[in-house]
Design a protein around this motif. Structure first.
Motif, PDB file in Angstrom:
ATOM      1  N   MET A   7       0.583  -1.311  -0.730  1.00  0.00           N
ATOM      2  CA  MET A   7      -0.130  -0.180  -0.154  1.00  0.00           C
ATOM      3  C   MET A   7       1.073   1.339   0.543  1.00  0.00           C
ATOM      4  SD  MET A   7      -3.078  -0.966   0.117  1.00  0.00           S
ATOM      5  CE  MET A   7      -4.199  -2.228  -0.047  1.00  0.00           C
ATOM      6  N   ALA A   8       1.722   1.271   0.593  1.00  0.00           N
ATOM      7  CA  ALA A   8       2.292   2.028   1.080  1.00  0.00           C
ATOM      8  C   ALA A   8       2.722   2.680  -1.108  1.00  0.00           C
ATOM      9  CB  ALA A   8       3.952   1.876   1.792  1.00  0.00           C
ATOM     10  N   GLN A   9       4.256   1.435  -1.106  1.00  0.00           N
ATOM     11  CA  GLN A   9       4.351   2.183  -2.897  1.00  0.00           C
ATOM     12  C   GLN A   9       3.513   2.362  -3.420  1.00  0.00           C
ATOM     13  OE1 GLN A   9       7.526   1.532  -3.367  1.00  0.00           O
ATOM     14  NE2 GLN A   9       9.028   1.529  -1.696  1.00  0.00           N
ATOM     15  N   LEU A  10       2.368   1.676  -3.651  1.00  0.00           N
ATOM     16  CA  LEU A  10       1.216   2.203  -4.425  1.00  0.00           C
ATOM     17  C   LEU A  10       1.128   3.733  -3.898  1.00  0.00           C
ATOM     18  CD1 LEU A  10      -1.157   1.223  -7.239  1.00  0.00           C
ATOM     19  CD2 LEU A  10      -2.713   0.411  -4.755  1.00  0.00           C
ATOM     20  N   GLY A  11       0.556   3.864  -2.828  1.00  0.00           N
ATOM     21  CA  GLY A  11       0.091   5.341  -2.149  1.00  0.00           C
ATOM     22  C   GLY A  11       1.389   6.841  -3.245  1.00  0.00           C
ATOM     23  N   ALA A  12       2.501   5.804  -2.882  1.00  0.00           N
ATOM     24  CA  ALA A  12       3.950   6.910  -3.281  1.00  0.00           C
ATOM     25  C   ALA A  12       3.664   7.721  -4.438  1.00  0.00           C
ATOM     26  CB  ALA A  12       4.582   6.190  -2.981  1.00  0.00           C
ATOM     27  N   LEU A  13       2.816   6.046  -5.393  1.00  0.00           N
ATOM     28  CA  LEU A  13       3.184   6.451  -7.398  1.00  0.00           C
ATOM     29  C   LEU A  13       1.855   7.059  -7.281  1.00  0.00           C
ATOM     30  CD1 LEU A  13       4.165   2.344  -8.442  1.00  0.00           C
ATOM     31  CD2 LEU A  13       5.085   4.490  -8.705  1.00  0.00           C
ATOM     32  N   LEU A  14       0.465   7.278  -6.813  1.00  0.00           N
ATOM     33  CA  LEU A  14      -0.774   7.281  -6.904  1.00  0.00           C
ATOM     34  C   LEU A  14      -0.073   9.401  -6.802  1.00  0.00           C
ATOM     35  CD1 LEU A  14      -3.111   5.036  -5.714  1.00  0.00           C
ATOM     36  CD2 LEU A  14      -2.786   5.388  -8.150  1.00  0.00           C
ATOM     37  N   ARG A  15      -0.229   9.565  -5.427  1.00  0.00           N
ATOM     38  CA  ARG A  15       0.414  11.223  -5.203  1.00  0.00           C
ATOM     39  C   ARG A  15       1.698  10.903  -4.312  1.00  0.00           C
ATOM     40  NH1 ARG A  15      -2.322  14.014  -6.682  1.00  0.00           N
ATOM     41  NH2 ARG A  15      -2.527  15.496  -5.089  1.00  0.00           N
ATOM     42  N   PRO A  16       2.199  10.835  -5.725  1.00  0.00           N
ATOM     43  CA  PRO A  16       4.507  10.854  -5.013  1.00  0.00           C
ATOM     44  C   PRO A  16       4.361  12.170  -3.984  1.00  0.00           C
ATOM     45  CG  PRO A  16       4.374  11.797  -7.512  1.00  0.00           C
ATOM     46  CD  PRO A  16       2.817  11.209  -6.475  1.00  0.00           C
ATOM     47  N   ASP A  17       3.466  13.386  -4.689  1.00  0.00           N
ATOM     48  CA  ASP A  17       4.350  14.494  -3.589  1.00  0.00           C
ATOM     49  C   ASP A  17       3.441  14.766  -2.413  1.00  0.00           C
ATOM     50  OD1 ASP A  17       5.436  15.403  -5.638  1.00  0.00           O
ATOM     51  OD2 ASP A  17       3.955  16.487  -6.606  1.00  0.00           O
ATOM     52  N   GLU A  18       2.455  14.034  -1.877  1.00  0.00           N
ATOM     53  CA  GLU A  18       2.041  13.661  -0.534  1.00  0.00           C
ATOM     54  C   GLU A  18       2.818  12.808   0.612  1.00  0.00           C
ATOM     55  OE1 GLU A  18      -2.406  13.106   0.235  1.00  0.00           O
ATOM     56  OE2 GLU A  18      -2.643  14.035  -2.125  1.00  0.00           O
ATOM     57  N   PRO A  19       3.090  13.550   1.722  1.00  0.00           N
ATOM     58  CA  PRO A  19       3.661  12.286   3.050  1.00  0.00           C
ATOM     59  C   PRO A  19       2.916  11.272   2.486  1.00  0.00           C
ATOM     60  CG  PRO A  19       3.179  14.779   3.338  1.00  0.00           C
ATOM     61  CD  PRO A  19       2.749  14.851   1.925  1.00  0.00           C
ATOM     62  N   VAL A  20       3.662   9.555   3.117  1.00  0.00           N
ATOM     63  CA  VAL A  20       3.109   8.714   2.470  1.00  0.00           C
ATOM     64  C   VAL A  20       2.044   8.582   3.519  1.00  0.00           C
ATOM     65  CG1 VAL A  20       2.941   5.885   2.340  1.00  0.00           C
ATOM     66  CG2 VAL A  20       4.887   7.369   1.800  1.00  0.00           C
ATOM     67  N   GLY A 142      -1.908  12.637 -15.848  1.00  0.00           N
ATOM     68  CA  GLY A 142      -0.441  12.606 -15.248  1.00  0.00           C
ATOM     69  C   GLY A 142      -0.155  11.318 -14.411  1.00  0.00           C
ATOM     70  N   VAL A 143      -1.224  10.822 -13.279  1.00  0.00           N
ATOM     71  CA  VAL A 143      -1.173   9.139 -13.175  1.00  0.00           C
ATOM     72  C   VAL A 143      -1.399   8.334 -13.534  1.00  0.00           C
ATOM     73  CG1 VAL A 143      -2.419   8.186 -10.497  1.00  0.00           C
ATOM     74  CG2 VAL A 143      -2.649  10.390 -10.784  1.00  0.00           C
ATOM     75  N   ALA A 144      -1.268   8.180 -14.751  1.00  0.00           N
ATOM     76  CA  ALA A 144      -1.608   7.026 -15.789  1.00  0.00           C
ATOM     77  C   ALA A 144      -0.137   7.380 -16.339  1.00  0.00           C
ATOM     78  CB  ALA A 144      -2.667   7.461 -16.369  1.00  0.00           C
ATOM     79  N   LEU A 145       0.215   8.146 -16.689  1.00  0.00           N
ATOM     80  CA  LEU A 145       1.408   8.306 -16.806  1.00  0.00           C
ATOM     81  C   LEU A 145       2.619   7.806 -16.231  1.00  0.00           C
ATOM     82  CD1 LEU A 145       3.404   8.869 -19.402  1.00  0.00           C
ATOM     83  CD2 LEU A 145       3.350  11.407 -18.905  1.00  0.00           C
ATOM     84  N   ARG A 146       2.704   7.559 -14.970  1.00  0.00           N
ATOM     85  CA  ARG A 146       3.685   7.579 -13.758  1.00  0.00           C
ATOM     86  C   ARG A 146       3.354   6.478 -13.639  1.00  0.00           C
ATOM     87  NH1 ARG A 146       2.943  11.610 -10.730  1.00  0.00           N
ATOM     88  NH2 ARG A 146       0.721  10.066  -9.530  1.00  0.00           N
ATOM     89  N   LEU A 147       2.473   6.092 -14.011  1.00  0.00           N
ATOM     90  CA  LEU A 147       2.298   4.525 -13.889  1.00  0.00           C
ATOM     91  C   LEU A 147       2.862   3.729 -14.586  1.00  0.00           C
ATOM     92  CD1 LEU A 147      -1.964   3.873 -12.620  1.00  0.00           C
ATOM     93  CD2 LEU A 147       1.281   4.070 -10.390  1.00  0.00           C
TER      94      LEU A 147
END
Length: 198
Positions: A7-20, A142-147
């Protein structure tokens, strides 16, 4: 690996600018969720609809495949989807599940093996591939591209890894007996964290 690491890894990909840690939150609930509604992961801003939430649940325990577990999962889906219009729930499991209705994506992954980063990377890739397929028209571009970029690199996020290790360490410390806890190295008190739903 643990579901918290996933979950932490997925969260960091979805919202990289937010604290995990901000992605592990609870919401006011009612009825059977009167004590609070706790998705395993909660993100806002990952979907095209700006106010919509993308909630991720890990259903690894066999009880989710049984009637009672399935009924509870459906009730939780409805409660989460009521938090904001156009929200989605992603449910990750190791088995096939019956369709769970509108705005719910079921993701099936293989059982992971051991504690290795390789196992975590493989499972994360499985989740992302199915999210890209099932939520293609819903994800923020932007999220889709990051994934997609992650699928090409398969690199894990260091800050998510550090967060998961610290959170698991905190949970283990709190679970120790008073005698064991007294043996810990003195230092500032650790922040209270609760990942009981994972």
């Amino acid at each position: 690996m643990s579901e918290l690491e996933l979950m932490a890894q997925l969260g960091a990909l979805l919202r990289p600018d937010e604290p995990v840690e901000e992605l592990f939150r609870s919401f006011p609930g009612s009825g059977r969720f009167h004590s609070g509604l706790m998705p395993d992961l909660a993100t806002y801003g990952a979907l095209k609809a700006p106010e919509a939430g993308l909630f991720v649940e890990y259903d690894g325990h066999p009880c989710h495949q049984q009637r009672y577990g399935d009924k509870r999962d459906r009730a939780k889906n409805a409660a989460l989807l009521s938090l904001a219009p156009d929200s989605w729930v992603v449910r990750i499991s190791h088995g096939d599940r019956q369709p769970m209705g509108r705005n719910v994506l079921s993701v099936k992954v293989n059982f992971w093996q051991g504690e290795s980063d390789q196992s975590l990377t493989r499972t994360l890739s499985e989740v992302i591939q199915q999210m890209l397929s099932g939520l293609r028209s819903e994800l923020d571009p932007g999220v889709a591209l990051r994934l997609l970029q992650h699928q090409a690199s398969n690199r894990l996020c260091p800050k998510a890894k550090e967060f998961a290790e610290a959170a698991l360490r905190d949970c283990r410390i709190r679970a120790k007996s008073p005698h064991d806890a007294s043996q810990e190295t003195p230092g500032p008190p650790r922040p209270a964290r609760s990942y009981a739903n994972l």
